[in-house]
Design an enzyme around this catalytic site. Structure first.
Site, PDB file in Angstrom:
ATOM      1  N   ARG A 196      -6.911 -60.034-124.678  1.00 37.36           N
ATOM      2  CA  ARG A 196      -6.420 -58.673-124.931  1.00 37.36           C
ATOM      3  C   ARG A 196      -7.581 -57.830-125.448  1.00 37.36           C
ATOM      4  O   ARG A 196      -8.299 -58.257-126.356  1.00 37.36           O
ATOM      5  CB  ARG A 196      -5.317 -58.759-125.999  1.00 37.36           C
ATOM      6  CG  ARG A 196      -4.669 -57.451-126.333  1.00 37.36           C
ATOM      7  CD  ARG A 196      -3.708 -57.596-127.510  1.00 37.36           C
ATOM      8  NE  ARG A 196      -4.343 -57.170-128.749  1.00 37.36           N
ATOM      9  CZ  ARG A 196      -3.678 -56.805-129.849  1.00 37.36           C
ATOM     10  NH1 ARG A 196      -2.355 -56.850-129.885  1.00 37.36           N
ATOM     11  NH2 ARG A 196      -4.321 -56.439-130.932  1.00 37.36           N
ATOM     12  N   TYR A 208      -5.471 -48.899-133.932  1.00 35.13           N
ATOM     13  CA  TYR A 208      -4.705 -50.140-133.936  1.00 35.13           C
ATOM     14  C   TYR A 208      -5.513 -51.266-133.273  1.00 35.13           C
ATOM     15  O   TYR A 208      -6.145 -51.055-132.234  1.00 35.13           O
ATOM     16  CB  TYR A 208      -3.371 -49.970-133.179  1.00 35.13           C
ATOM     17  CG  TYR A 208      -2.784 -51.327-132.871  1.00 35.13           C
ATOM     18  CD1 TYR A 208      -2.158 -52.057-133.871  1.00 35.13           C
ATOM     19  CD2 TYR A 208      -2.957 -51.918-131.621  1.00 35.13           C
ATOM     20  CE1 TYR A 208      -1.700 -53.340-133.636  1.00 35.13           C
ATOM     21  CE2 TYR A 208      -2.493 -53.200-131.365  1.00 35.13           C
ATOM     22  CZ  TYR A 208      -1.875 -53.907-132.376  1.00 35.13           C
ATOM     23  OH  TYR A 208      -1.450 -55.182-132.142  1.00 35.13           O
ATOM     24  N   ASP A 237      -2.553 -53.759-125.544  1.00 36.03           N
ATOM     25  CA  ASP A 237      -1.348 -53.438-126.317  1.00 36.03           C
ATOM     26  C   ASP A 237      -1.375 -51.951-126.686  1.00 36.03           C
ATOM     27  O   ASP A 237      -2.238 -51.512-127.449  1.00 36.03           O
ATOM     28  CB  ASP A 237      -1.328 -54.304-127.593  1.00 36.03           C
ATOM     29  CG  ASP A 237      -0.023 -54.204-128.355  1.00 36.03           C
ATOM     30  OD1 ASP A 237       0.811 -53.328-128.027  1.00 36.03           O
ATOM     31  OD2 ASP A 237       0.167 -55.011-129.295  1.00 36.03           O
ATOM     32  N   HIS A 284       1.006 -50.556-128.303  1.00 37.79           N
ATOM     33  CA  HIS A 284       1.699 -50.526-129.588  1.00 37.79           C
ATOM     34  C   HIS A 284       2.669 -49.339-129.666  1.00 37.79           C
ATOM     35  O   HIS A 284       2.775 -48.643-130.686  1.00 37.79           O
ATOM     36  CB  HIS A 284       0.709 -50.513-130.752  1.00 37.79           C
ATOM     37  CG  HIS A 284       1.086 -51.452-131.859  1.00 37.79           C
ATOM     38  ND1 HIS A 284       1.682 -51.023-133.012  1.00 37.79           N
ATOM     39  CD2 HIS A 284       0.986 -52.792-131.965  1.00 37.79           C
ATOM     40  CE1 HIS A 284       1.921 -52.066-133.790  1.00 37.79           C
ATOM     41  NE2 HIS A 284       1.519 -53.151-133.177  1.00 37.79           N
ATOM     42  N   GLU A 297       1.165 -54.034-122.729  1.00 39.86           N
ATOM     43  CA  GLU A 297       2.202 -54.391-123.706  1.00 39.86           C
ATOM     44  C   GLU A 297       2.711 -53.159-124.462  1.00 39.86           C
ATOM     45  O   GLU A 297       1.929 -52.274-124.805  1.00 39.86           O
ATOM     46  CB  GLU A 297       1.582 -55.385-124.696  1.00 39.86           C
ATOM     47  CG  GLU A 297       2.519 -55.799-125.799  1.00 39.86           C
ATOM     48  CD  GLU A 297       1.805 -56.618-126.853  1.00 39.86           C
ATOM     49  OE1 GLU A 297       0.744 -57.207-126.573  1.00 39.86           O
ATOM     50  OE2 GLU A 297       2.314 -56.648-127.990  1.00 39.86           O
ATOM     51  N   GLU A 302       8.263 -57.775-128.947  1.00 40.17           N
ATOM     52  CA  GLU A 302       7.935 -58.416-130.231  1.00 40.17           C
ATOM     53  C   GLU A 302       8.846 -57.958-131.375  1.00 40.17           C
ATOM     54  O   GLU A 302       8.984 -58.669-132.351  1.00 40.17           O
ATOM     55  CB  GLU A 302       6.457 -58.220-130.583  1.00 40.17           C
ATOM     56  CG  GLU A 302       6.068 -56.783-130.877  1.00 40.17           C
ATOM     57  CD  GLU A 302       4.565 -56.623-131.118  1.00 40.17           C
ATOM     58  OE1 GLU A 302       3.776 -57.226-130.378  1.00 40.17           O
ATOM     59  OE2 GLU A 302       4.213 -55.890-132.045  1.00 40.17           O
ATOM     60  N   ARG A 355       8.440 -60.653-124.742  1.00 45.41           N
ATOM     61  CA  ARG A 355       7.554 -61.051-125.845  1.00 45.41           C
ATOM     62  C   ARG A 355       8.306 -61.403-127.127  1.00 45.41           C
ATOM     63  O   ARG A 355       7.728 -61.400-128.217  1.00 45.41           O
ATOM     64  CB  ARG A 355       6.569 -59.913-126.132  1.00 45.41           C
ATOM     65  CG  ARG A 355       5.758 -59.544-124.957  1.00 45.41           C
ATOM     66  CD  ARG A 355       4.271 -59.531-125.153  1.00 45.41           C
ATOM     67  NE  ARG A 355       3.844 -59.177-126.472  1.00 45.41           N
ATOM     68  CZ  ARG A 355       3.158 -60.006-127.259  1.00 45.41           C
ATOM     69  NH1 ARG A 355       2.842 -61.213-126.849  1.00 45.41           N
ATOM     70  NH2 ARG A 355       2.781 -59.605-128.451  1.00 45.41           N
ATOM     71  N   GLU A 364       0.377 -65.570-126.957  1.00 49.24           N
ATOM     72  CA  GLU A 364      -0.640 -64.850-127.739  1.00 49.24           C
ATOM     73  C   GLU A 364      -1.157 -65.789-128.837  1.00 49.24           C
ATOM     74  O   GLU A 364      -0.368 -66.451-129.514  1.00 49.24           O
ATOM     75  CB  GLU A 364      -0.016 -63.598-128.368  1.00 49.24           C
ATOM     76  CG  GLU A 364      -0.986 -62.771-129.178  1.00 49.24           C
ATOM     77  CD  GLU A 364      -0.323 -61.539-129.806  1.00 49.24           C
ATOM     78  OE1 GLU A 364       0.920 -61.545-129.979  1.00 49.24           O
ATOM     79  OE2 GLU A 364      -1.045 -60.574-130.116  1.00 49.24           O
ATOM     80  N   TRP A 372       3.699 -46.194-135.207  1.00 51.44           N
ATOM     81  CA  TRP A 372       2.541 -47.070-135.430  1.00 51.44           C
ATOM     82  C   TRP A 372       2.715 -48.299-134.567  1.00 51.44           C
ATOM     83  O   TRP A 372       1.995 -48.807-133.919  1.00 51.44           O
ATOM     84  CB  TRP A 372       2.416 -47.529-136.899  1.00 51.44           C
ATOM     85  CG  TRP A 372       1.164 -48.340-137.062  1.00 51.44           C
ATOM     86  CD1 TRP A 372      -0.123 -47.868-137.153  1.00 51.44           C
ATOM     87  CD2 TRP A 372       1.056 -49.773-137.084  1.00 51.44           C
ATOM     88  NE1 TRP A 372      -1.003 -48.923-137.237  1.00 51.44           N
ATOM     89  CE2 TRP A 372      -0.317 -50.100-137.192  1.00 51.44           C
ATOM     90  CE3 TRP A 372       1.987 -50.826-137.004  1.00 51.44           C
ATOM     91  CZ2 TRP A 372      -0.794 -51.421-137.242  1.00 51.44           C
ATOM     92  CZ3 TRP A 372       1.526 -52.135-137.059  1.00 51.44           C
ATOM     93  CH2 TRP A 372       0.147 -52.437-137.183  1.00 51.44           C
TER      94      TRP A 372
HETATM   95  C1  GCO Z   1       0.726 -58.072-131.426  1.00 47.29           C
HETATM   96  C2  GCO Z   1       1.309 -57.134-132.400  1.00 47.29           C
HETATM   97  C3  GCO Z   1       1.050 -57.318-133.850  1.00 47.29           C
HETATM   98  C4  GCO Z   1       1.976 -56.479-134.714  1.00 47.29           C
HETATM   99  C5  GCO Z   1       2.294 -57.170-135.999  1.00 47.29           C
HETATM  100  C6  GCO Z   1       3.240 -56.390-136.881  1.00 47.29           C
HETATM  101  O1  GCO Z   1       0.855 -57.795-130.255  1.00 47.29           O
HETATM  102  O2  GCO Z   1       0.201 -59.097-131.845  1.00 47.29           O
HETATM  103  O3  GCO Z   1       1.534 -55.884-131.926  1.00 47.29           O
HETATM  104  O4  GCO Z   1      -0.276 -57.178-134.197  1.00 47.29           O
HETATM  105  O5  GCO Z   1       1.410 -55.245-134.969  1.00 47.29           O
HETATM  106  O6  GCO Z   1       2.812 -58.424-135.722  1.00 47.29           O
HETATM  107  O7  GCO Z   1       3.618 -57.154-137.969  1.00 47.29           O
HETATM  108 MG    MG Z   2       1.963 -56.151-129.815  1.00 48.17          MG
END
Ligand code: GCO
Ligand code: MG
Length: 405
Positions: free
Chosen positions: A147, A159, A212, A214, A238, A264, A285, A341, A405
């Protein structure tokens, strides 16, 4: 096998983790991960005040019934606090069933579908050059999938970029209140395709690349990004948008062939049902720790398989080695496995507190044959590292508007 006691621990061996230990009259105990980053103590209270009293005296073999009892019995279904608490209990019960039968959990699920588990690592940096140097290091360590995240020019922090931190396991210390980070969609969208263009120029097409977002884009912005990234054929993009409204993903899907992954923050199959049924995503995920444990993950995976959606469990540093071990057993079994991951095993403190059954080699995790989940937790050692309140960051636009975020 009667449950005689349930202990709940909150510790910070570099990162905060909530650990569930279910004791039985056989002398065996099971371990589960109930860590919910930034809201840990709500889960501790839920487990202590509301779950523990209901389970003392119950038969630990009744995994399915206990899952249903905690889920339906709460009346207030779903939600991250409830489900993370159930997940911790569920994992501990699978661990126990494995230990009492002498079998690793993957055997209880149906046996191994593969001999090793493909992972993706993280490369990031303050510039494209630095990110690509870090990508090169991971390729040298044998990673087959990576990634890429990079600091966005013109933004103070981004991020997924470690900046001066050595690794993710150093991040926990200094967040007594949520830190604020800036966000600017235009700067981001103008920049990210060049990262992948340069990565392909430098390292060719053999390495799988991922990114990602995010959840920072709108559906049509995500569609634009997906199209712009098509020439660099990502394994997946992602969290392009938040998935509260599952039909948002159809907008992205209608415009781009870049594969999409999300899940996630999902705590139930209901969060993914429409995404899967409409074939709007390629990878699911969800994580055992936040999505109902092994019992629920198994169901989600079976449902996803009908639509050719593959699993790619969330593997951040804020899931404990127990949660990662639960994924490893699921990954070893699940026929429609995609990728895991993987951000490393943490530092010295973590390895003294937790032992786990995993070994990294050349882009894959290898799982040993220890009974149950194959994990252990040293509570003496853990007591040296008390829980530290710590928050995830929040994000604001230049004018101060709070964004995702
Ligand atoms: C990822 C995630 C994490 C999250 C975190 C929040 O893809 O690994 O986005 O980095 O930000 O788990 O607690
Ligand atoms: Mg993520």
């Amino acid at each position: 096998m009667k449950i005689t006691d349930i202990q709940i621990y909150a510790n910070c061996p570099d990162r905060n983790f909530v650990t569930v230990k279910i004791k039985t009259d056989t002398g065996l105990y099971g371990l589960g991960d109930a860590t919910l980053n930034g809201r840990e103590m709500a889960v501790v209270a839920y487990l202590t005040e509301h779950i523990k009293p209901c389970l003392i005296g119950k038969d630990a073999h009744q995994i399915e019934d206990i899952w249903q009892y905690l889920y339906k019995g709460a009346y207030w279904r779903r939600g991250p606090i409830t489900i993370t608490a159930i997940s911790g209990i569920d994992m501990a019960l699978w661990d126990l069933k494995g230990k009492v039968t002498g079998l690793p959990v993957y055997q209880l699920l149906g046996g191994k579908s593969r001999s090793k588990i493909k992972v993706y690592g993280h490369a990031n940096g303050n510039s494209i050059e630095e990110t690509l140097t870090n990508l090169g290091k991971l390729i040298d360590q044998g990673y087959k999938a990576v990634r890429l995240q990079c600091a966005i020019p013109g933004l103070d922090s981004s991020y997924g970029v470690l900046s001066d931190k050595k690794d993710y396991f150093e991040l926990q210390s200094s967040r007594p209140l949520p830190p604020e980070q800036p966000w600017d969609t235009l700067k981001y969208l103008n920049f990210i395709p060049s990262l992948f263009q340069k990565a392909r120029e430098k390292y060719g097409n053999e390495i799988e690349l991922l990114h990602d977002v995010h959840s920072r884009l709108t559906p049509i912005e995500a569609a634009r990004l997906g199209k712009a990234l098509e020439p660099y054929h990502l394994l997946f993009l992602e969290d392009a948008v938040t998935a509260e409204n599952q039909s948002n993903y159809q907008v992205i899907r209608n415009h781009t062939t870049t594969p999409l992954a999300v899940g996630e923050t999902f705590n139930s199959i209901w969060d993914a049902k429409e995404l899967i049924e409409t074939q709007s995503i390629d990878f699911l995920r969800s994580a055992a720790t936040h999505s109902g444990g092994i019992t629920a993950m198994r169901r989600q995976a079976d449902f996803a398989s009908i639509y050719k959606v593959r699993t790619a469990p969330h593997g951040p540093p804020d899931i404990s080695p127990i949660g990662h071990a639960a994924h490893a057993h699921l990954n070893a079994w699940v026929p429609n496995f995609g990728i895991q991951e993987f951000v490393g095993f943490g530092g010295q403190k973590m390895s003294k507190v937790f032992s786990h059954p995993l070994r990294y080699e050349e882009g894959y995790l290898h799982l040993n044959d220890a009974p149950g989940l194959g994990v252990d937790f040293d509570e003496q050692e853990a007591s040296k590292y008390p829980y530290k309140r710590s928050y995830l960051p929040v994000s604001r636009l230049e004018d101060g508007t709070l964004s995702d975020w």
